[in-house]
Structure formats: structure tokens, C-alpha cells
Design an enzyme around this catalytic site. Structure first.
Site, PDB file in Angstrom:
ATOM      1  N   GLN A  97     -13.960   4.742  -7.473  1.00 35.59           N
ATOM      2  CA  GLN A  97     -13.669   5.598  -8.632  1.00 35.59           C
ATOM      3  C   GLN A  97     -14.588   6.815  -8.661  1.00 35.59           C
ATOM      4  OE1 GLN A  97     -13.059   3.539 -12.359  1.00 35.59           O
ATOM      5  NE2 GLN A  97     -12.230   1.729 -11.345  1.00 35.59           N
ATOM      6  N   HIS A 176     -11.933  -3.521 -16.856  1.00 34.21           N
ATOM      7  CA  HIS A 176     -11.517  -4.891 -17.131  1.00 34.21           C
ATOM      8  C   HIS A 176     -11.789  -5.125 -18.621  1.00 34.21           C
ATOM      9  CE1 HIS A 176     -10.259  -8.833 -16.182  1.00 34.21           C
ATOM     10  NE2 HIS A 176     -11.298  -9.302 -15.533  1.00 34.21           N
ATOM     11  N   ASP A 260      -4.827 -10.609 -16.021  1.00 34.10           N
ATOM     12  CA  ASP A 260      -5.600 -10.464 -14.796  1.00 34.10           C
ATOM     13  C   ASP A 260      -6.255 -11.791 -14.387  1.00 34.10           C
ATOM     14  OD1 ASP A 260      -6.667  -8.186 -13.001  1.00 34.10           O
ATOM     15  OD2 ASP A 260      -8.450  -9.382 -13.429  1.00 34.10           O
ATOM     16  N   GLU A 296       4.401 -22.691   9.962  1.00 30.79           N
ATOM     17  CA  GLU A 296       5.465 -22.946   8.996  1.00 30.79           C
ATOM     18  C   GLU A 296       4.996 -22.762   7.556  1.00 30.79           C
ATOM     19  OE1 GLU A 296       9.280 -23.166   8.738  1.00 30.79           O
ATOM     20  OE2 GLU A 296       8.311 -23.460  10.670  1.00 30.79           O
ATOM     21  N   GLU A 300       4.427 -17.512   8.823  1.00 30.14           N
ATOM     22  CA  GLU A 300       5.779 -17.015   8.575  1.00 30.14           C
ATOM     23  C   GLU A 300       5.872 -16.381   7.187  1.00 30.14           C
ATOM     24  OE1 GLU A 300       8.893 -19.688   9.603  1.00 30.14           O
ATOM     25  OE2 GLU A 300      10.424 -18.536   8.551  1.00 30.14           O
TER      26      GLU A 300
END
Ligand SMILES: NC(=O)c1ccc[n+]([C@@H]2O[C@H](COP(=O)([O-])OP(=O)(O)OC[C@H]3O[C@@H](n4cnc5c(N)ncnc54)[C@H](OP(=O)(O)O)[C@@H]3O)[C@@H](O)[C@H]2O)c1
Length: 401
Positions: A97, A176, A260, A296, A300
């Protein structure tokens, strides 16, 4: 599931066949900024555009979204002509920032503990001791917009130091809602005569910076807790843009912190590690090899299916996998919904009643918190699933030397 190849080849065909129609509203606006200057127009995609903000249809609910082009550099310079941004804290958000504000031509100083990790990092990034780099007290004294970007636990401990400098007419800024909403735990109660605003990027500071440098911007939430000046709202949205946001979604401090904390404990991080591990362990217990179980479960998902869900949505992904995969997913999704919903409800309740923030403050305030954290991460890193993952990742074409 054997559907990856089907999905990928259909994805390529679909993308080639109708690139524009399948884009989300927001993406198509970003791709055509000129359209946003005409006010108001109604398009086929239910988009109402006015200068300064847009009202969009999010699944049947109308919400107002602000965007970067509403606050060009010249406008930012005007709004913040008399301001000095004091970025207190130089973690990932302070870093991103402060640099984005500086690159937007605004007057920025950084305040951190002298000699600490952040102090050295800030010097490396070009902040100069005594000119733009100060102690937290010095920077808080000089700044008119105090950007409270210490860690959330640090904000609790640093408040006694910073509070004397939060004086009439200044702006207190957060990324926040944590400290203010859970003030009974943190002690952070801003005086009444200052603006208290929030711009919370929905992503890591590294992304806040990299998207800014690419000429884009991250999505951020914006909220106003206190409007002492009568200008807090405009200044909050302007700040959201100045720190590097592309689109700004208005919320409240309370909603920002609740969503959040639920998100990061849930689907974003906690739930995926839990669900990955559960499926992996079942496959392993049934005699599948580590590579098969990992491929798996994780590979993937992250390499093929999640990017497609991101690009086209879940229905598209279901429509473009094998009929076998689709039938099973449609049948099992409600069972996972029923199994996990009570966990999400318990999670929300623990966030809402302050248990989660209390635990976070306690744990992250311990002098040995880094060592304890490292031990917990070591257990994950050295688990069979993630060791198998390291090998699988090494075989990706881009990683094969
Ligand atoms: N990380 C994200 O992706 C993210 C995204 C959106 C919003 N936020 C919010 O942005 C804020 C900043 O988060 P962050 O991740 O950038 O920072 P962080 O890594 O959590 O905090 C690091 C900064 O806090 C300082 N600090 C910690 N304890 C301190 C203490 N007791 N006294 C003085 N300084 C202390 C550190 O200084 P030293 O180096 O001297 O220890 C460092 O400059 C938080 O409110 C966070 O919730 C974060």
C-alpha cells in the site's frame, strides 16, 4: 476422475468460440473502460452505469460498486492535497500500500520499529531514515492519515503508543475490521473527532502490488466506521483506489471482519486442507498409491478444475466434464453441503462471539509464536500428502529442468 482432458479440450473450444459472451460483467467492464464514462446507460447485462459508481446485479441483488477510473491521479492529488499518509507497519500490506500510494504521487511516510525486520525491508525499498522512514511514534505524529497496518495482534499492543497521535481532524485507516469491532479484546477505541475508515484488499499484499504494477487493481472492501469530517466516505473510496484497488465493494467494519475470518478459516484455507486430507487418507487407506491419491485430490483440482470454475462458473464445469463425473458430483454435492453446513455455522458463531479473535490475539501475542507456528507448518509440510505433492509438482512441465 477421468474428466480433465475432456474439460480442457472443451474449455479451449469454448474460449475460442465465444470469448465475450462468457465473460463476467465485471471483466467485460474492465476490458472496456471507455463504456464506464457514459452515464447512465442500461445494457443487456442489467448494468446501470453512472459516473462515480455502478449498480450491478449480483445474483438478483443490486449492489453498488466503485472503480479505479472514478479516482484518476489528478483527483486523488486534489482530495489528499493536504495529507501525509503515515503507513504504520511494513508487513505485506504496509509494503504494497505504501509503494502504491507513493507511485500514485501522494505524500507517504513509513513508521516501524527501529532495527526490526520491517525497518530493514523498508530501507531496501527506498524509504529513507529521517525523511520518509520513522519510528511508529514519529510517523504517527507527522501523519494526517494514520494507516494502522501492524499485525492484528500488534495493533492491540501498539495502540497505547499510537493513540496520543490520533488527534482531531486526522483519519484513522485500517485494512481489517478486527481491532475496532473486537475493541473489548484489543482496546482499540478511536476518539470521536477523527474519521475511521477501512479499505481491505481481498488478497495478499504481493498481489496488491503486482496487480497495481500491471495497471490493474485488486478487489477491496471499503467501510466507514466514523465520519467526523463529513467527507469520510469519499476519502475512503479514494484511498481504496490510491492503495491499488480496481473495484471497491462497500461494507461495514463488522461484516468485513466476520466474512474475512470465516472465509480464511473456511473455504479459502482451513476447509480445503481438512477436506483434501480427509479424501487423501481415505484413498490411501483403500490401497491407492500416494501419487494417485494426491493427483486425484489436489493436483487435478488446482491445476485443471478450479481455474475453470474461476473462469466459467461451477455449472459450466459440470456441463463440460464426463457424464459419469457430472452425475456423481451432482448426487454427492448435497451430501457434502449437509455434512459441512453445521461446521460453517459453528465457525460463524465462533467468529461472531469473539472466540476466534481471542484465540488469534492470545496465540499471536506469545513471545514464541513464530516457533510454534513453524512447528505446526512443519507437520503439514512433512505429511505424506504434501511430500507426495512436492514430487508431483516437480513433474509439471514448467518445473522439469
Ligand atoms: N496479509 C494479508 O494478505 C492481508 C490482507 C488484507 C488485510 N490485511 C490486514 O492488514 C493489516 C496488516 O497485515 P500484514 O499481513 O501486512 O502485516 P503482518 O505481517 O501481520 O504485520 C507485520 C507488521 O506488524 C509489525 N508489528 C507486529 N507486532 C508489532 C508490535 N507489537 N509492535 C510494533 N510493530 C509490530 C511488524 O513489525 P516488525 O517487522 O518490526 O516486527 C510488521 O511491520 C492487518 O490488519 C491484516 O489483517 C492483511
Amino acid at each position: 476422475m477421468n474428466s480433465t482432458r475432456t474439460i480442457v479440450s472443451r474449455a479451449a473450444r469454448m474460449a475460442a468460440a465465444k470469448p465475450k459472451a462468457s465473460r463476467s460483467f465485471v471483466t467485460s467492464i474492465a476490458a472496456s473502460p471507455a463504456r464506464c464514462n457514459k452515464a447512465p446507460i442500461i445494457t443487456a447485462c442489467n448494468l446501470v452505469q453512472t459516473r462515480g459508481m455502478k449498480t450491478l446485479d449480483f445474483g438478483g441483488s443490486k449492489e453498488t460498486v466503485w472503480e479505479r477510473s472514478d479516482f484518476p491521479k489528478e483527483k486523488l492529488a486534489k482530495i489528499f492535497a493536504n495529507d501525509t499518509f503515515a503507513v504504520l507497519g511494513y508487513g505485506t500490506q504496509g509494503y504494497a500500500q505504501s509503494l502504491n500510494l507513493r507511485d500514485n504521487g501522494l505524500k507517504v511516510i513509513v513508521g516501524v520499529r527501529k532495527g526490526g525486520h520491517s525497518w530493514e525491508q523498508a530501507k531496501k525499498d527506498g524509504w529513507v531514515e529521517g525523511k520518509t522512514l520513522f519510528t511508529i511514534e514519529e510517523a504517527a505524529d507527522k501523519g494526517t492519515v494514520l494507516m494502522y497496518l501492524l499485525s492484528d495482534a500488534g495493533q492491540k499492543h501498539g495502540w497505547a503508543t499510537v493513540k496520543p497521535y490520533v488527534t482531531k481532524g486526522k483519519t484513522l485507516y485500517f485494512s481489517h475490521g478486527f481491532s475496532v469491532v473486537f475493541h473489548e479484546q484489543t482496546g482499540v477505541v478511536p476518539p470521536k473527532d477523527v474519521d475511521v475508515i477501512l479499505a481491505a484488499p481481498k488478497g495478499s499484499g504481493a498481489t496488491v502490488r503486482s496487480l497495481f504494477l500491471e495497471g490493474r487493481g485488486i478487489n477491496s472492501s471499503v467501510a466507514i466506521f466514523q465520519d467526523a469530517s463529513g467527507q469520510a466516505r469519499e476519502r475512503a473510496f479514494a484511498m481504496g483506489v490510491a492503495i491499488g484497488s480496481g473495484y471497491l465493494y462497500e461494507t461495514t467494519f463488522e461484516k468485513e471482519v466476520h466474512s474475512d475470518l470465516v472465509g480464511e478459516r473456511g473455504i479459502l484455507m482451513g476447509a480445503i486442507q481438512g477436506a483434501f486430507a480427509a479424501q487423501y487418507d481415505v484413498l490411501r487407506a483403500k490401497g491407492h498409491s500416494p501419487s494417485e491419491a494426491f493427483n486425484e485430490t489436489v493436483e487435478e483440482a488446482t491445476q485443471s478444475l478450479y481455474p475453470l470454475v474461476s473462469k466459467h462458473g461451477m455449472d459450466w464445469m459440470y456441463a463440460n466434464c464426463s457424464t459419469t463425473a457430472r452425475r456423481g458430483a451432482l448426487d454427492w454435492a448435497p451430501k457434502f453441503y449437509d455434512a459441512t453446513k453445521p461446521v460453517f455455522e459453528a465457525l460463524y458463531a465462533a467468529v461472531e462471539d469473539g472466540s476466534e479473535t481471542r484465540r488469534s490475539l492470545e496465540e499471536n501475542s506469545r513471545p514464541d509464536y513464530r516457533e510454534r507456528l513453524e512447528e505446526e507448518l512443519r507437520v503439514i509440510r512433512e505429511s505424506e500428502m504434501w511430500r507426495a505433492g512436492k514430487t508431483v509438482r516437480s513433474l509439471r512441465p514448467e518445473n522439469v529442468k
